[in-house]
Design a protein around this motif. Structure first.
Motif, mmCIF file in Angstrom:
data_model
loop_
_atom_site.group_PDB
_atom_site.id
_atom_site.type_symbol
_atom_site.label_atom_id
_atom_site.label_comp_id
_atom_site.label_asym_id
_atom_site.label_seq_id
_atom_site.Cartn_x
_atom_site.Cartn_y
_atom_site.Cartn_z
ATOM 1 N N LEU A 1 0.847 -1.192 0.000
ATOM 2 C CA LEU A 1 0.000 0.000 0.000
ATOM 3 C C LEU A 1 0.882 1.240 0.000
ATOM 4 O O LEU A 1 1.688 1.432 0.914
ATOM 5 C CB LEU A 1 -0.899 -0.005 1.241
ATOM 6 N N ASP A 2 0.734 2.081 -1.021
ATOM 7 C CA ASP A 2 1.491 3.326 -1.118
ATOM 8 C C ASP A 2 0.612 4.513 -0.749
ATOM 9 O O ASP A 2 -0.562 4.583 -1.157
ATOM 10 C CB ASP A 2 2.016 3.538 -2.539
ATOM 11 N N LEU A 3 1.172 5.443 0.001
ATOM 12 C CA LEU A 3 0.490 6.673 0.385
ATOM 13 C C LEU A 3 1.303 7.871 -0.077
ATOM 14 O O LEU A 3 2.538 7.847 -0.037
ATOM 15 C CB LEU A 3 0.319 6.760 1.903
ATOM 16 N N THR A 4 0.602 8.925 -0.517
ATOM 17 C CA THR A 4 1.228 10.218 -0.778
ATOM 18 C C THR A 4 0.802 11.171 0.334
ATOM 19 O O THR A 4 -0.385 11.283 0.647
ATOM 20 C CB THR A 4 0.791 10.779 -2.143
ATOM 21 N N LEU A 5 1.774 11.852 0.933
ATOM 22 C CA LEU A 5 1.517 12.742 2.052
ATOM 23 C C LEU A 5 1.170 14.146 1.572
ATOM 24 O O LEU A 5 1.775 14.652 0.621
ATOM 25 C CB LEU A 5 2.734 12.812 2.975
ATOM 26 N N ARG A 6 0.245 14.765 2.252
ATOM 27 C CA ARG A 6 -0.116 16.153 1.932
ATOM 28 C C ARG A 6 1.070 17.080 2.177
ATOM 29 O O ARG A 6 1.301 18.026 1.425
ATOM 30 C CB ARG A 6 -1.311 16.574 2.789
ATOM 31 N N ASP A 7 1.848 16.817 3.216
ATOM 32 C CA ASP A 7 3.004 17.643 3.548
ATOM 33 C C ASP A 7 4.260 16.775 3.567
ATOM 34 O O ASP A 7 4.500 16.036 4.523
ATOM 35 C CB ASP A 7 2.803 18.302 4.914
ATOM 36 N N PRO A 8 5.096 16.858 2.520
ATOM 37 C CA PRO A 8 6.305 16.024 2.481
ATOM 38 C C PRO A 8 7.241 16.255 3.661
ATOM 39 O O PRO A 8 8.020 15.363 4.011
ATOM 40 C CB PRO A 8 6.974 16.446 1.166
ATOM 41 N N ALA A 9 7.164 17.423 4.284
ATOM 42 C CA ALA A 9 8.025 17.695 5.437
ATOM 43 C C ALA A 9 7.694 16.796 6.614
ATOM 44 O O ALA A 9 8.494 16.679 7.557
ATOM 45 C CB ALA A 9 7.905 19.166 5.838
ATOM 46 N N GLY B 1 7.564 12.615 0.997
ATOM 47 C CA GLY B 1 6.145 12.685 0.660
ATOM 48 C C GLY B 1 5.528 11.362 0.300
ATOM 49 O O GLY B 1 4.347 11.297 -0.057
ATOM 50 N N HIS B 2 6.281 10.283 0.406
ATOM 51 C CA HIS B 2 5.784 8.939 0.063
ATOM 52 C C HIS B 2 5.967 8.008 1.250
ATOM 53 O O HIS B 2 6.969 8.067 1.962
ATOM 54 C CB HIS B 2 6.545 8.383 -1.137
ATOM 55 N N LEU B 3 4.979 7.121 1.470
ATOM 56 C CA LEU B 3 5.089 6.060 2.461
ATOM 57 C C LEU B 3 4.606 4.752 1.856
ATOM 58 O O LEU B 3 3.639 4.727 1.074
ATOM 59 C CB LEU B 3 4.240 6.366 3.694
ATOM 60 N N ARG B 4 5.247 3.666 2.254
ATOM 61 C CA ARG B 4 4.835 2.332 1.810
ATOM 62 C C ARG B 4 4.549 1.472 3.028
ATOM 63 O O ARG B 4 5.382 1.336 3.927
ATOM 64 C CB ARG B 4 5.928 1.709 0.933
ATOM 65 N N LEU B 5 3.335 0.890 3.035
ATOM 66 C CA LEU B 5 2.901 0.021 4.129
ATOM 67 C C LEU B 5 2.627 -1.379 3.592
ATOM 68 O O LEU B 5 2.358 -1.557 2.395
ATOM 69 C CB LEU B 5 1.617 0.565 4.766
ATOM 70 N N PRO B 6 2.669 -2.386 4.454
ATOM 71 C CA PRO B 6 2.312 -3.733 4.002
ATOM 72 C C PRO B 6 0.875 -3.769 3.492
ATOM 73 O O PRO B 6 0.008 -3.043 3.976
ATOM 74 C CB PRO B 6 2.466 -4.583 5.268
ATOM 75 N N ARG B 7 0.624 -4.610 2.500
ATOM 76 C CA ARG B 7 -0.731 -4.716 1.965
ATOM 77 C C ARG B 7 -1.658 -5.321 3.020
ATOM 78 O O ARG B 7 -1.217 -6.017 3.939
ATOM 79 C CB ARG B 7 -0.755 -5.561 0.701
ATOM 80 N N GLY B 8 -2.933 -5.029 2.854
ATOM 81 C CA GLY B 8 -3.927 -5.591 3.760
ATOM 82 C C GLY B 8 -4.406 -4.635 4.821
ATOM 83 O O GLY B 8 -5.351 -4.944 5.548
ATOM 84 N N ALA B 9 -3.780 -3.454 4.929
ATOM 85 C CA ALA B 9 -4.215 -2.492 5.936
ATOM 86 C C ALA B 9 -5.585 -1.926 5.571
ATOM 87 O O ALA B 9 -5.866 -1.659 4.401
ATOM 88 C CB ALA B 9 -3.187 -1.365 6.051
ATOM 89 N N ALA B 10 -6.443 -1.759 6.562
ATOM 90 C CA ALA B 10 -7.751 -1.141 6.351
ATOM 91 C C ALA B 10 -7.539 0.366 6.277
ATOM 92 O O ALA B 10 -7.290 1.024 7.291
ATOM 93 C CB ALA B 10 -8.699 -1.499 7.490
ATOM 94 N N TRP C 1 -3.208 10.310 1.038
ATOM 95 C CA TRP C 1 -4.158 9.581 0.207
ATOM 96 C C TRP C 1 -3.437 8.409 -0.435
ATOM 97 O O TRP C 1 -2.207 8.389 -0.544
ATOM 98 C CB TRP C 1 -4.791 10.491 -0.852
ATOM 99 N N VAL C 2 -4.194 7.411 -0.835
ATOM 100 C CA VAL C 2 -3.616 6.216 -1.456
ATOM 101 C C VAL C 2 -3.239 6.538 -2.898
ATOM 102 O O VAL C 2 -4.043 7.058 -3.667
ATOM 103 C CB VAL C 2 -4.619 5.039 -1.414
ATOM 104 N N GLN C 3 -1.998 6.213 -3.268
ATOM 105 C CA GLN C 3 -1.510 6.480 -4.623
ATOM 106 C C GLN C 3 -0.237 5.675 -4.856
ATOM 107 O O GLN C 3 0.728 5.798 -4.095
ATOM 108 C CB GLN C 3 -1.239 7.975 -4.798
ATOM 109 N N ASP C 4 -0.215 4.856 -5.889
ATOM 110 C CA ASP C 4 0.972 4.066 -6.179
ATOM 111 C C ASP C 4 2.173 4.986 -6.382
ATOM 112 O O ASP C 4 2.052 6.118 -6.873
ATOM 113 C CB ASP C 4 0.749 3.223 -7.439
ATOM 114 N N LEU C 5 3.342 4.496 -6.007
ATOM 115 C CA LEU C 5 4.567 5.282 -6.145
ATOM 116 C C LEU C 5 4.735 5.831 -7.555
ATOM 117 O O LEU C 5 5.035 7.021 -7.750
ATOM 118 C CB LEU C 5 5.776 4.417 -5.765
#
Length: 409
Positions: free
Chosen positions: A160-168, A185-194, A207-211
């Motif tokens: 699961l990839d996330l894009t952060l509103r504030d990269p700082a 500004g990017h985070l990657r979490l293991p799949r399966g998270a609600a 928000w969810v967004q692929d790298l």
């Protein structure tokens, strides 16, 4: 039929049939196929079974054919049921007795003995799947020398990839969510998270967004109040990125339901954009823009990690249908740029006709993408374009397949 788990398997069979016989996406088929399945866990199971069958279908069929005296027709129901049964054992670690109890009833009034015999034979052999799934012949032919690496990237569903509103705040959210970051500004979490239960969702911190999907916007840089058009914008991930980067955003899309999702995402993140529902082939802007992002409609074959149905639905006809639309959108977008303005074209497609073939005909000045603008492990082509595929960054969890190019006027 009152067998625990049976409705999920029946729904999986319906999903697979909708993809292979009617050419529907898994998302399109889900609303009707999952209607009789109770509980989120069973609905998720049905989707997982169907996805694994579509991901590994060529290899599952090879196992089935190795245990039958006569080859079953490709569209025979016993073959589909056996695919479902094998996918559960070999990919989802379901005990064989549970697979038999919920799988054979799918053949009520049909050749249960045949299916049971084939399944039992394969279990006694201790069969396994290869390290990477085999691609359908047509896809492998289109992707040529890239096919092997792409297939290797499909072996597991994506994280699961996330894009952060504030990269700082990247380090802050990495600690709070237990994720890893491949760039600010990017985070990657293991799949399966609600998703909706994760910290930061309600306050719109991400928000969810692929790298790979987040890279085109990064190539436009900081907005500093300049005007940008997000063409074909919904459901809005790139619109949110642009707004967060300080652009004055006009987000245009034709689809009403997707537009509503865009509005909902803007509200959740407290970001602003002017949202326009219109046909980009008929609409005319009141004034030119300093930048335009055209994330064009495409076959989306680059999303095959998370949407393995595209491996079976997309062929030469679907690609040929998309190419003229992309050409017309590119031609219009090029006319709407201010002098000195920047155009970024992107497609989540692995098809050369939708990527390199389109870029080669654009009559603007190339603005080559630089290696310093990309995450470590990615590099532009010699032409200054970006090509990604599921086989890249595999040690970090991979990414979707994209083509991205940039020009200036």
């Amino acid at each position: 039929m009152d067998i625990p788990g049976f409705p999920a398997r029946r729904a999986a069979l319906t999903l697979i049939d909708a993809v292979l016989r009617r050419g529907e996406t898994l998302d399109q088929a889900a609303s009707s196929a999952l209607g009789r399945v109770k509980g989120d866990a069973d609905r998720a199971l049905a989707r997982a079974i169907a996805s694994e069958v579509l991901r590994w279908r060529r290899d599952l069929d090879a196992l089935i054919d190795s245990a039958t005296a006569q080859v079953l027709p490709a569209d025979a129901k016993p073959r589909a049921v056996l695919e479902i049964m094998l996918a559960q054992v070999l990919r989802l670690d379901t005990p064989p007795h549970a697979v038999i109890a919920t799988g054979l009833p799918l053949l009520a009034g049909g050749p249960r003995r045949l299916a049971h015999g084939v399944f039992s034979t394969l279990m006694k052999r201790g069969v396994s799947l290869p390290q990477a799934p085999g691609l359908p012949d047509a896809a492998a032919a289109r992707w040529g020398e890239r096919a092997g690496a792409i297939a290797a990237g499909l072996a597991e569903p994506p994280p699961l990839d996330l894009t952060l509103r504030d990269p700082a705040e990247t380090d802050l959210w990495a600690e709070r969510l237990g994720g890893v970051s491949l760039l600010p500004g990017h985070l990657r979490l293991p799949r399966g998270a609600a998703v909706e239960g994760l910290a930061g969702f309600g306050e719109g911190a991400w928000w969810v967004q692929d790298l790979a999907a987040g890279l085109p916007v990064r190539l436009l840089g900081e907005g500093r109040g300049r005007r940008v058009l997000d063409l074909c914008a919904a459901p809005g991930g790139k619109t949110l990125q642009l707004a967060a980067a300080g652009w004055d955003v006009t987000a245009l899309d034709i689809a009403g339901r997707r537009i509503q999702r865009l509005r909902d995402n803007l509200a959740r993140t407290s970001l602003h954009a002017e949202v326009v529902q219109a046909d980009a082939l008929a609409w005319e802007p009141p004034a030119p823009f300093d930048a335009i992002l055209l994330d064009a409609p495409c076959t989306a074959t680059g999303t095959c990690r998370r949407h393995p149905d595209v491996l079976h639905r997309i062929g030469a006809r679907q690609i040929a249908d998309m190419v003229p639309l992309q050409q017309r959108l590119l031609d219009r977008a090029a006319r709407w740029l201010n002098p000195g303005g920047t155009l970024v074209y992107a497609v989540c497609s692995l098809e050369p006709d939708e990527g390199v073939g389109q870029a080669a005909r654009v009559r603007l000045s190339p603005d080559p993408i630089l290696a310093t603008e990309l995450p470590a492990g990615l590099a532009p082509t010699g032409d200054g374009w970006l090509l990604t595929d599921p086989g890249m960054l595999s040690e970090a969890g991979g990414l979707d397949g994209f083509f991205v190019a940039r020009w200036c006027r």
